[in-house]
Design a protein around this motif. Structure first.
Motif, mmCIF file in Angstrom:
data_model
loop_
_atom_site.group_PDB
_atom_site.id
_atom_site.type_symbol
_atom_site.label_atom_id
_atom_site.label_comp_id
_atom_site.label_asym_id
_atom_site.label_seq_id
_atom_site.Cartn_x
_atom_site.Cartn_y
_atom_site.Cartn_z
ATOM 1 N N ILE A 63 0.878 -1.181 0.000
ATOM 2 C CA ILE A 63 0.000 0.000 0.000
ATOM 3 C C ILE A 63 0.908 1.223 0.000
ATOM 4 C CG2 ILE A 63 -1.805 1.241 1.238
ATOM 5 C CD1 ILE A 63 -2.472 -1.493 2.593
ATOM 6 N N LEU A 64 0.845 2.008 -1.068
ATOM 7 C CA LEU A 64 1.743 3.157 -1.222
ATOM 8 C C LEU A 64 0.981 4.451 -0.957
ATOM 9 C CD1 LEU A 64 3.620 2.111 -4.507
ATOM 10 C CD2 LEU A 64 4.018 1.375 -2.154
ATOM 11 N N ASN A 65 1.300 5.083 0.149
ATOM 12 C CA ASN A 65 0.717 6.385 0.492
ATOM 13 C C ASN A 65 1.614 7.455 -0.126
ATOM 14 O OD1 ASN A 65 -0.273 8.732 1.656
ATOM 15 N ND2 ASN A 65 -0.569 7.812 3.675
ATOM 16 N N LEU A 66 1.135 8.097 -1.187
ATOM 17 C CA LEU A 66 1.963 9.052 -1.905
ATOM 18 C C LEU A 66 2.037 10.416 -1.227
ATOM 19 C CD1 LEU A 66 1.054 8.280 -5.633
ATOM 20 C CD2 LEU A 66 2.713 7.173 -4.113
ATOM 21 N N LYS A 67 1.176 10.664 -0.210
ATOM 22 C CA LYS A 67 1.235 11.947 0.496
ATOM 23 C C LYS A 67 0.870 11.759 1.966
ATOM 24 C CE LYS A 67 0.098 16.847 0.020
ATOM 25 N NZ LYS A 67 -0.701 17.867 -0.720
ATOM 26 N N GLY A 120 -6.868 10.731 -6.234
ATOM 27 C CA GLY A 120 -7.689 9.529 -6.139
ATOM 28 C C GLY A 120 -8.386 9.423 -4.797
ATOM 29 N N ALA A 121 -7.658 9.750 -3.711
ATOM 30 C CA ALA A 121 -8.246 9.646 -2.375
ATOM 31 C C ALA A 121 -9.444 10.576 -2.231
ATOM 32 C CB ALA A 121 -7.189 9.951 -1.314
ATOM 33 N N ALA A 122 -9.333 11.768 -2.816
ATOM 34 C CA ALA A 122 -10.443 12.714 -2.741
ATOM 35 C C ALA A 122 -11.677 12.174 -3.443
ATOM 36 C CB ALA A 122 -10.025 14.049 -3.362
ATOM 37 N N ALA A 123 -11.451 11.350 -4.470
ATOM 38 C CA ALA A 123 -12.573 10.765 -5.203
ATOM 39 C C ALA A 123 -12.951 9.386 -4.677
ATOM 40 C CB ALA A 123 -12.204 10.659 -6.687
ATOM 41 N N GLY A 124 -12.280 8.955 -3.616
ATOM 42 C CA GLY A 124 -12.561 7.635 -3.049
ATOM 43 C C GLY A 124 -12.072 6.499 -3.915
ATOM 44 N N LYS A 125 -10.949 6.732 -4.640
ATOM 45 C CA LYS A 125 -10.410 5.720 -5.544
ATOM 46 C C LYS A 125 -8.957 5.390 -5.198
ATOM 47 C CE LYS A 125 -13.947 5.543 -8.497
ATOM 48 N NZ LYS A 125 -14.708 4.298 -8.821
ATOM 49 N N VAL A 179 -9.776 1.876 -9.217
ATOM 50 C CA VAL A 179 -10.958 1.193 -8.692
ATOM 51 C C VAL A 179 -11.277 1.732 -7.310
ATOM 52 C CG1 VAL A 179 -10.474 -0.950 -9.965
ATOM 53 C CG2 VAL A 179 -9.544 -0.645 -7.658
ATOM 54 N N SER A 180 -12.418 1.359 -6.810
ATOM 55 C CA SER A 180 -12.766 1.707 -5.430
ATOM 56 C C SER A 180 -11.971 0.820 -4.481
ATOM 57 C CB SER A 180 -14.255 1.486 -5.199
ATOM 58 O OG SER A 180 -14.555 0.096 -5.239
ATOM 59 N N PRO A 181 -11.769 1.265 -3.242
ATOM 60 C CA PRO A 181 -11.082 0.407 -2.274
ATOM 61 C C PRO A 181 -11.774 -0.930 -2.102
ATOM 62 C CG PRO A 181 -11.275 2.639 -1.436
ATOM 63 C CD PRO A 181 -12.100 2.588 -2.684
#
Length: 438
Positions: free
Chosen positions: A351-355, A407-412, A426-428
């Motif tokens: 799982i890569l958290n880019l920010k 993507g996170a803001a869009a829930g993706k 895709v969605s989580p």
């Protein structure tokens, strides 16, 4: 596991001592560290791979009816003198003395010890046949240890031993182990070719080694394409049915297969050109039938059906568990790093958290990580995205779940498959369903 709290010391540069791909990548990916010549410490990610391989080996041995035990690494020299191998084995055997000056050795194999255990425990043919195995660290003092875990001095091996009433029973045990091996290698994501081989210091008159195909392999391999089409894990072969084992053995020994040392071009040439295959290969397993080579000199006798004493027929069967880690990497990698088969990867996904610090990214990553648990490596480090991408490819996780601010803001999330680089947004929930089946 959170990468910020993990002992996974990746390296950007290749250590000078690493000569082959698997050694370079195992050091760079933080799987192992050398502690002495030919001896390695297995760090957490590497140990997870080693454990996964051992699990699959163990499952297939159990399915074949073998019983697991554990023998000591230190053996008495007297046992090896009984078999006649103590003086002839060579300098690869590490010979030691205890404080009472009793001669001992660090076992390179266990034929003598298991024969002694059985002669103390089995006294009648009614107790046979039996197959036992263990997965144990061994030591062979290689004159030139090299290529990392591929040719080290200390290594993890699965060795099994069969005991039968007669030659017919011993052959059935031999074929049973051959099928178990082919199923093991298939489950590991490897294509293996069984080849008739010399028996070496183990002894005996029937032997096969198992070669897996890898572009960087140590020997040239020539074989019939028939080996490529068999599904060894199918129900076609019942490992406990004598007729199925005989049919399987014929399928394994009839097609042409040879390494460069034993290659006969005249027999190669007889194959239909469409079935001719060649490549590079690495030996990862060896099986032997040797009859009474150990039971007779060590005076292991049991009472037969006719009331007369007999020497049980024996075989031994080895798989290099730690060597397989290197062999898999040799067979499955690219310029960016390792490509683990899903069955043995240290983690199913990264799982890569880019920010890190972004509320949406952190929240989404934590939610996905909570569902994966120990099956995922969460890269929560305060590092640039490029570093995280490079390390994820180097470590070879089958999947990457990439979480960025947009993507996170869009829930993706972005889902990347390591083997071919395919990506999809895709969605989580869809990512979890695809990777975990939930």
């Amino acid at each position: 596991m959170r990468l910020s709290r993990s002992l996974i010391p990746t390296l950007k540069e290749t250590p000078a001592e690493a000569q082959i791909v698997s050694h370079r990548l195992m050091l760079r990916a933080g799987l192992v560290r050398q502690t002495a010549s030919g001896i390695y410490a297995w760090l957490p990610a590497g140990y997870r791979v080693l454990t996964n391989i051992a699990r699959i080996v163990r499952e297939e041995q159990d399915a074949a009816g073998a019983q697991e035990l554990l023998m000591p690494t230190i053996q008495s020299a007297d046992l090896w003198r009984e078999s006649g191998r103590y003086d002839g084995y060579g300098k690869e055997m590490l010979r030691i003395q205890d404080r009472h000056e009793r001669e001992l050795l660090y076992g390179p194999t266990n034929e003598e010890m298991i024969t002694d255990i059985f002669r103390q425990s089995v006294h009648s043919y009614r107790a046979l046949p039996q197959i036992v195995y263990h997965i144990q660290w061994k030591f062979r003092d290689e004159v030139r240890p090299r290529f990392g875990v591929m040719r080290g001095r200390e290594f993890l091996m699965k060795d099994a031993y069969s005991f039968d009433l007669d030659h017919k029973g011993a052959v059935i045990s031999y074929r049973k182990m051959m099928l178990a091996y082919m199923r093991t290698f298939q489950r590991l994501g490897l294509r293996a070719i069984p080849m008739a081989a010399d028996t070496g210091p183990i002894g005996g008159d029937l032997s096969h080694e198992f070669i897996i195909l890898a572009a960087t392999g140590e020997s040239q391999v020539f074989y019939d394409a028939a080996f490529e089409s068999i599904d060894y894990t199918s129900r076609e072969f019942d490992i406990h049915a004598e007729a199925d084992l005989a049919r399987f053995y014929t399928m394994m020994t009839t097609p042409y297969a040879a390494t460069d040392e034993k290659h006969d071009p005249a027999l190669f040439e007889k194959l239909d050109p469409s079935r001719r295959r060649e490549g590079r290969g690495i030996e990862v397993g060896h099986i032997f039938y040797f009859g009474t080579k150990y039971s007779q000199p060590m005076n292991f006798t049991a009472t037969g059906p006719d009331g007369q004493p007999f020497h049980p027929e024996m075989g031994s069967y080895g798989i290099g568990v730690s060597r397989l880690v290197g062999a898999v990497i040799e067979a499955s990698h690219d310029e960016a790093g390792i490509i683990w088969p899903e069955a043995i990867a240290p983690f199913r996904a990264a799982i890569l958290n880019l920010k890190p610090g972004d509320a949406a990214c952190d929240g989404l990553c934590e939610r996905v990580y909570a569902r994966f648990g120990a099956a995922a490596l969460y890269d929560d480090r305060e590092e640039r995205a490029g570093v995280k991408f490079a390390d994820a490819d180097l470590l070879g996780h089958p999947w990457q779940i990439i979480v960025g601010p947009r993507g996170a803001a869009a829930g993706k999330v972005e889902l990347k498959r390591r083997v071919d680089g395919a990506r999809e947004e895709v969605s989580p929930e869809a990512a979890l369903a695809k990777l975990l089946g939930v």
